[in-house]
Enzyme design. Sequence first.
Site, PDB file in Angstrom:
ATOM      1  CB  SER A  49      -0.902   0.032   1.247  1.00 31.75           C
ATOM      2  OG  SER A  49      -1.842  -1.010   1.200  1.00 31.75           O
TER       3      SER A  49
ATOM      4  CG  HIS B 160      -2.775  -2.335  -3.302  1.00 32.73           C
ATOM      5  ND1 HIS B 160      -1.748  -3.218  -3.084  1.00 32.73           N
ATOM      6  CD2 HIS B 160      -3.095  -1.831  -2.091  1.00 32.73           C
ATOM      7  CE1 HIS B 160      -1.472  -3.255  -1.782  1.00 32.73           C
ATOM      8  NE2 HIS B 160      -2.274  -2.417  -1.169  1.00 32.73           N
TER       9      HIS B 160
ATOM     10  CG  HIS C  66      -4.474  -7.323   1.189  1.00 36.12           C
ATOM     11  ND1 HIS C  66      -4.729  -6.461   0.147  1.00 36.12           N
ATOM     12  CD2 HIS C  66      -3.319  -6.896   1.774  1.00 36.12           C
ATOM     13  CE1 HIS C  66      -3.765  -5.541   0.095  1.00 36.12           C
ATOM     14  NE2 HIS C  66      -2.903  -5.784   1.073  1.00 36.12           N
TER      15      HIS C  66
ATOM     16  CE1 TYR D 218      -8.442  -5.592   2.476  1.00 35.64           C
ATOM     17  CE2 TYR D 218      -6.571  -6.304   3.788  1.00 35.64           C
ATOM     18  CZ  TYR D 218      -7.130  -5.433   2.871  1.00 35.64           C
ATOM     19  OH  TYR D 218      -6.378  -4.416   2.339  1.00 35.64           O
ATOM     20  CD  GLU D 219      -7.974  -6.920  -1.865  1.00 41.30           C
ATOM     21  OE1 GLU D 219      -8.394  -6.511  -2.963  1.00 41.30           O
ATOM     22  OE2 GLU D 219      -6.766  -7.059  -1.603  1.00 41.30           O
TER      23      GLU D 219
ATOM     24  CB  ALA E 209       1.912   0.041   4.189  1.00 41.93           C
TER      25      ALA E 209
ATOM     26  CG  MET F 152      -4.052  -6.285   7.494  1.00 41.07           C
ATOM     27  SD  MET F 152      -5.409  -5.170   7.062  1.00 41.07           S
ATOM     28  CE  MET F 152      -5.428  -4.110   8.533  1.00 41.07           C
ATOM     29  CB  SER F 153       0.140  -8.317   2.794  1.00 40.14           C
ATOM     30  OG  SER F 153       1.177  -7.429   3.166  1.00 40.14           O
TER      31      SER F 153
ATOM     32  CG  ASN G 239      -0.116   3.004  11.750  1.00 38.45           C
ATOM     33  OD1 ASN G 239      -0.201   2.429  10.670  1.00 38.45           O
ATOM     34  ND2 ASN G 239      -0.341   2.383  12.897  1.00 38.45           N
TER      35      ASN G 239
ATOM     36  CG  HIS H 118      -6.035   2.674   3.217  1.00 38.77           C
ATOM     37  ND1 HIS H 118      -5.187   1.611   3.399  1.00 38.77           N
ATOM     38  CD2 HIS H 118      -6.066   2.903   1.878  1.00 38.77           C
ATOM     39  CE1 HIS H 118      -4.728   1.199   2.228  1.00 38.77           C
ATOM     40  NE2 HIS H 118      -5.241   1.970   1.288  1.00 38.77           N
TER      41      HIS H 118
END
Length: 281
Positions: free
Chosen positions: A35, A66, A88, A90-91, A118, A219-220, A243, A255
């Site tokens: 990201s 992306h 990912h 979650y998609e 990220a 998350m990846s 962050n 995001h």
Amino acid sequence: MAGKEFFTLPEIDQVADAIRSRTQYRPRVGLILGSGLGDLANAVTKADVIPYEDLPYWPVSTVPGHAGRLVIGLLENQPVIVMQGRVHYYEGYSMQEITLPVRAMQRLGVELIIITNAAGAIHPDYLPGDVMLITDQINMIGMAGLSPLRGPNLDEMGERFPDMSQAYDRKLIEQVRAIAAHQDIHLREGVYACLAGPSFESPADLRFLRTIGADAVGMSTVPEVIVARHGKTRVVGFSGISNKANLDGSTTTSHEEVLQAGQLIVPKLKTLILGILRSLE
């Protein structure tokens, strides 16, 4: 969206053949950009560009930041294949769909994969804009049973029970340390934990992850690394810290914040990645 659970070797080869038909390059190095880090692909020269939707079975990115395309060309005179954006879990994709691009790269003859993401800081000293060299990983999704190696083993690609004691290549880690020192880049190092998302972590989540040894969370990456190592592909990984650690719940994460941090991270990552490519024998 019901994801495809398993891919056969002929299906993976169908993807690789579709890529071969669209480029004259035979990439040696693969890059996966996370990201806000897609601008790294702009450094590729004499590039062939393939939108993900043009490839059979290839999962299409749905997340801002992306771009969703392959960029194949030259970086430091090395033939590279760059994923400008990833997908990912979650998609709605299956673990095998998420990692299909790594399988396709392996069938194209890629020897080394450079993975970026990220990530949120867990280590209290890490700041937005920092780059963390990943030295190890915690597979939180896989511990719950969601492994990209679940199902029939592709014996032609690797053994049933691959070793993960050196998921990230030790020689490449040493090279990155030397490049960072030479270029005066303040390089962090640490352990990356992969959660399923898409919600950002609660303060209690982060305190738990810190207790078990994680320095950054995202998350990846971990499923891709597992599949790369199953196929004996060398891996080097970077987390762009987007962050600061929110261990007490005093701040919120968005995001947009992740994408903004990418602007600070990309120049450092570009320097490190070009250094790796220059050092390849």
